[in-house]
Scaffold this motif. Sequence first.
Motif, short mmCIF file in Angstrom:
data_model
loop_
_atom_site.label_atom_id
_atom_site.label_comp_id
_atom_site.label_asym_id
_atom_site.label_seq_id
_atom_site.Cartn_x
_atom_site.Cartn_y
_atom_site.Cartn_z
N PRO A 104 17.12 20.27 -34.03
CA PRO A 104 17.80 19.94 -32.77
C PRO A 104 17.01 18.87 -32.00
O PRO A 104 15.80 18.97 -31.88
CB PRO A 104 17.81 21.27 -32.01
N GLY A 105 17.72 17.88 -31.52
CA GLY A 105 17.07 16.79 -30.79
C GLY A 105 16.60 15.65 -31.68
O GLY A 105 16.27 14.57 -31.18
N GLY A 106 16.53 15.88 -32.97
CA GLY A 106 16.07 14.83 -33.89
C GLY A 106 16.98 13.62 -33.90
O GLY A 106 16.52 12.48 -33.97
N ARG A 107 18.27 13.88 -33.82
CA ARG A 107 19.25 12.79 -33.79
C ARG A 107 19.00 11.90 -32.58
O ARG A 107 18.90 10.68 -32.71
CB ARG A 107 20.67 13.34 -33.75
N ASP A 108 18.89 12.50 -31.40
CA ASP A 108 18.71 11.72 -30.18
C ASP A 108 17.42 10.92 -30.22
O ASP A 108 17.39 9.75 -29.81
CB ASP A 108 18.75 12.63 -28.95
#
Length: 161
Positions: free
Chosen positions: A146-150
């Motif tokens: 989670p948050g890796g994409r952003d």
Amino acid sequence: MKMGRGVEWAVHSCVNMAWTPPGEAVNSARLAALYKLPAAYLNKQLQALVRAGILTSVSGPRGGFHLARRPENITVLDVVLALEGQEPAFRCEAILGDMPEADRQENFVRTCLISQTMRQAELAWRQALARQTIAGIADSMERRLPGGRDKAVRRLTAGLG
């Protein structure tokens, strides 16, 4: 079967492009920096994906690469074949035909049990890769990290607005 490391780099690059806003080109130097890869070699892999119709290249100061198709329409097999080629991993040389008293009319490439086994294994491998799409991997990575994409998108597009 052994694949070049460019396959891993290219799949990761495609996932990152799937995450970027539509129409936003991803600079190959930024991709290379994100993963600490040699920029020239990564660019070579991306150019091969352009030739295969997986990516589109964009010129200019905001240039780079973006997916040529929707990520759900790009399979891992597409990427592997674009970089590694279409040739089968195993090539039967029909050595059974060189045995004494072999039937010279027989097609040993088709009838040899070893050749059949290798073809079946490669078919299963290709089918497994064909079932995995860039979109599916991107979704799985988002769930796992989670948050890796952003974070990735910020690093790839920083200062481009």
